[in-house]
Motif scaffolding. Structure first.
Motif, PDB file in Angstrom:
ATOM      1  N   ARG A   1       0.805  -1.215   0.000  1.00 51.99           N
ATOM      2  CA  ARG A   1       0.000   0.000   0.000  1.00 51.99           C
ATOM      3  C   ARG A   1       0.845   1.276   0.000  1.00 51.99           C
ATOM      4  NH1 ARG A   1      -3.124  -3.186   3.555  1.00 51.99           N
ATOM      5  NH2 ARG A   1      -2.280  -2.136   5.409  1.00 51.99           N
ATOM      6  N   GLU A   2       2.157   1.146   0.126  1.00 51.48           N
ATOM      7  CA  GLU A   2       3.008   2.330   0.069  1.00 51.48           C
ATOM      8  C   GLU A   2       2.971   2.930  -1.332  1.00 51.48           C
ATOM      9  OE1 GLU A   2       6.933   1.250   1.191  1.00 51.48           O
ATOM     10  OE2 GLU A   2       6.384   0.693   3.224  1.00 51.48           O
ATOM     11  N   SER A   3       3.133   4.231  -1.419  1.00 56.44           N
ATOM     12  CA  SER A   3       3.191   4.870  -2.733  1.00 56.44           C
ATOM     13  C   SER A   3       4.501   4.495  -3.419  1.00 56.44           C
ATOM     14  CB  SER A   3       3.115   6.392  -2.582  1.00 56.44           C
ATOM     15  OG  SER A   3       4.311   6.893  -2.009  1.00 56.44           O
ATOM     16  N   PRO A   4       4.517   4.417  -4.749  1.00 56.28           N
ATOM     17  CA  PRO A   4       5.764   4.090  -5.459  1.00 56.28           C
ATOM     18  C   PRO A   4       6.909   5.028  -5.101  1.00 56.28           C
ATOM     19  CG  PRO A   4       3.894   3.950  -6.952  1.00 56.28           C
ATOM     20  CD  PRO A   4       3.370   4.542  -5.674  1.00 56.28           C
ATOM     21  N   THR A   5       6.602   6.305  -4.934  1.00 56.53           N
ATOM     22  CA  THR A   5       7.655   7.266  -4.592  1.00 56.53           C
ATOM     23  C   THR A   5       8.250   6.961  -3.224  1.00 56.53           C
ATOM     24  OG1 THR A   5       6.591   8.991  -5.913  1.00 56.53           O
ATOM     25  CG2 THR A   5       8.182   9.699  -4.242  1.00 56.53           C
ATOM     26  N   GLN A   6       7.391   6.714  -2.241  1.00 58.27           N
ATOM     27  CA  GLN A   6       7.860   6.388  -0.902  1.00 58.27           C
ATOM     28  C   GLN A   6       8.678   5.108  -0.923  1.00 58.27           C
ATOM     29  OE1 GLN A   6       4.886   5.002   1.870  1.00 58.27           O
ATOM     30  NE2 GLN A   6       5.929   5.942   3.628  1.00 58.27           N
ATOM     31  N   ARG A   7       8.192   4.114  -1.659  1.00 56.65           N
ATOM     32  CA  ARG A   7       8.884   2.826  -1.695  1.00 56.65           C
ATOM     33  C   ARG A   7      10.262   2.959  -2.340  1.00 56.65           C
ATOM     34  NH1 ARG A   7       4.859   0.142  -3.386  1.00 56.65           N
ATOM     35  NH2 ARG A   7       5.267   0.311  -5.612  1.00 56.65           N
ATOM     36  N   ARG A   8      10.344   3.635  -3.487  1.00 57.18           N
ATOM     37  CA  ARG A   8      11.632   3.781  -4.174  1.00 57.18           C
ATOM     38  C   ARG A   8      12.615   4.565  -3.317  1.00 57.18           C
ATOM     39  NH1 ARG A   8       8.297   4.427  -8.880  1.00 57.18           N
ATOM     40  NH2 ARG A   8       8.327   6.697  -8.586  1.00 57.18           N
ATOM     41  N   ARG A   9      12.146   5.628  -2.695  1.00 50.11           N
ATOM     42  CA  ARG A   9      13.021   6.454  -1.853  1.00 50.11           C
ATOM     43  C   ARG A   9      13.561   5.629  -0.680  1.00 50.11           C
ATOM     44  NH1 ARG A   9      11.780  10.734   2.190  1.00 50.11           N
ATOM     45  NH2 ARG A   9      13.535  12.208   2.205  1.00 50.11           N
ATOM     46  N   GLY A  10      12.680   4.878  -0.053  1.00 56.69           N
ATOM     47  CA  GLY A  10      13.111   4.054   1.070  1.00 56.69           C
ATOM     48  C   GLY A  10      14.116   2.999   0.662  1.00 56.69           C
ATOM     49  N   VAL A  11      13.880   2.328  -0.468  1.00 58.56           N
ATOM     50  CA  VAL A  11      14.783   1.279  -0.938  1.00 58.56           C
ATOM     51  C   VAL A  11      16.153   1.859  -1.266  1.00 58.56           C
ATOM     52  CG1 VAL A  11      15.225  -0.313  -2.858  1.00 58.56           C
ATOM     53  CG2 VAL A  11      13.002  -0.325  -1.718  1.00 58.56           C
ATOM     54  N   ARG A  12      16.178   3.009  -1.948  1.00 53.96           N
ATOM     55  CA  ARG A  12      17.469   3.612  -2.306  1.00 53.96           C
ATOM     56  C   ARG A  12      18.288   3.935  -1.062  1.00 53.96           C
ATOM     57  NH1 ARG A  12      14.484   6.464  -6.467  1.00 53.96           N
ATOM     58  NH2 ARG A  12      14.273   8.252  -5.059  1.00 53.96           N
ATOM     59  N   TRP A  13      17.647   4.558  -0.080  1.00 50.30           N
ATOM     60  CA  TRP A  13      18.360   4.915   1.136  1.00 50.30           C
ATOM     61  C   TRP A  13      18.786   3.666   1.906  1.00 50.30           C
ATOM     62  CZ3 TRP A  13      20.509   9.130   3.212  1.00 50.30           C
ATOM     63  CH2 TRP A  13      20.210  10.366   2.618  1.00 50.30           C
ATOM     64  N   PHE A  14      17.920   2.676   1.965  1.00 51.09           N
ATOM     65  CA  PHE A  14      18.263   1.445   2.664  1.00 51.09           C
ATOM     66  C   PHE A  14      19.500   0.804   2.053  1.00 51.09           C
ATOM     67  CE2 PHE A  14      18.248  -3.165   2.750  1.00 51.09           C
ATOM     68  CZ  PHE A  14      18.226  -3.415   4.114  1.00 51.09           C
ATOM     69  N   LEU A  15      19.519   0.667   0.736  1.00 56.24           N
ATOM     70  CA  LEU A  15      20.655   0.020   0.077  1.00 56.24           C
ATOM     71  C   LEU A  15      21.940   0.823   0.270  1.00 56.24           C
ATOM     72  CD1 LEU A  15      18.987  -1.192  -3.239  1.00 56.24           C
ATOM     73  CD2 LEU A  15      19.618  -2.562  -1.245  1.00 56.24           C
ATOM     74  N   ALA A  16      21.846   2.131   0.189  1.00 52.82           N
ATOM     75  CA  ALA A  16      23.037   2.965   0.370  1.00 52.82           C
ATOM     76  C   ALA A  16      23.626   2.777   1.766  1.00 52.82           C
ATOM     77  CB  ALA A  16      22.699   4.430   0.125  1.00 52.82           C
ATOM     78  N   ILE A  17      22.768   2.806   2.779  1.00 57.20           N
ATOM     79  CA  ILE A  17      23.252   2.664   4.161  1.00 57.20           C
ATOM     80  C   ILE A  17      23.765   1.251   4.409  1.00 57.20           C
ATOM     81  CG2 ILE A  17      22.601   2.764   6.594  1.00 57.20           C
ATOM     82  CD1 ILE A  17      20.464   4.848   5.764  1.00 57.20           C
TER      83      ILE A  17
END
Length: 303
Positions: free
Chosen positions: A21-37
């Protein structure tokens, strides 16, 4: 007058449904930051340890540098990047509904070890006549399920990131694709380890390179089983038990059984062979880590 049922998860929270149910923008932003960290938070310390003359074959060094980095990445993203909180993060065990899956998680490593030994015999890589295990080694393997449970808090650090956060957000609604992709990313995350002493001193370039490659199928196979446990329970703990068992029961067990007769990469192949039947059973049964099972409860909604 009919009473229509309301779909309710066995644990009361549906992490996969929340992720979808997350918005695509929220999901992509979260994934990018997660992978970077997750990647920088592990690779940089590993490099520093190596440059300072240390080695990643030391369990305490492993624990200090990366064991909890994926969990830290997930917490940072949930709290400050997407601000979604922790309702779907799988921290509760849900023992009443999850105990059969916990039982599977702590016994599958035994099964994988037995199958790996069977494959080694069938291929002629090892013979039972070569077995020289001490009484303490037998006792250690006999305590396999207890070891899985005891190790779960350590391996929670990875599963809270890769499983409870990442896997449902990579390819939403496509459990097989997201399992493969999560496994690949998880495997690549390990790639520096053969080069910074994870397998001990004296690892040549060819062995390190093959170690990198073998981490991919191993991670994918594990992710299929962990994804099944996660989607069935909504808890990160069964997956952490399985992860701990594959490292500390199946892998350590192979070292005890095979000794120096089988190389590290051959042992990884054998572990993959031992996990493959379990993955095949999960896929053939359709338990590929998609929507979680539900039980129906009557609601007060009247139609």
């Amino acid at each position: 007058m009919n009473v229509s049922p309301t779909r309710t998860s066995t644990s009361g929270v549906d992490p996969i449904g929340i992720a979808l149910r997350e918005s695509p923008t929220q999901r992509r932003r979260g994934v990018r930051w997660f992978l970077a960290i997750a990647f920088l938070g592990a690779w940089v310390p590993w490099l520093v340890v190596y440059l300072l003359g240390g080695s990643l074959d030391d369990p305490m060094t492993q624990l200090a540098t990366a064991a909890f980095v994926p969990a830290i990445a997930a917490c940072v993203v949930r709290r400050w990047i997407t601000r979604q909180g922790f309702a779907d993060s799988g921290l509760s065990l849900h023992w009443k509904s999850a105990w059969p899956y916990c039982a599977a998680a702590v016994t599958i490593p035994w099964g994988a070890l037995l199958l790996a030994v069977a494959v080694s015999i069938a291929t002629g890589w090892w013979s039972p006549s070569q077995l020289e295990m001490s009484a303490s080694a037998w006792a250690y393997l006999a305590a396999g399920p207890l070891i899985c449970v005891a190790a779960a808090p350590v391996f929670w650090g990875e599963e809270y990131g890769w499983t409870a956060y990442l896997r449902d957000r990579l390819v939403p609604g496509r459990p097989i694709a997201t399992t493969f992709l999560t496994g690949v990313i998880w495997g690549v995350w390990h790639w520096p380890l053969p080069w910074v002493g994870y397998f001990g001193g004296g690892t040549d370039a060819a062995a390190a390179f093959w170690g990198m490659l073998w981490w991919l199928p191993l991670s994918i196979l594990l992710e299929f089983i962990i994804g099944w446990l996660w989607s069935a329970t909504g808890s990160v703990w069964p997956g952490a038990m399985l992860h701990g068992g594959c490292n500390l029961v199946a892998s350590v067990g192979m070292l005890s059984v095979f000794g120096d007769t089988v190389s590290i990469n051959a042992a990884t192949f054998l572990l993959c062979a031992g996990l493959l039947p379990f993955v095949a059973a999960i896929v053939l049964a359709g338990h590929t880590g998609g929507s979680r099972p539900y039980r129906r409860r009557p609601s007060s909604k009247i139609t």
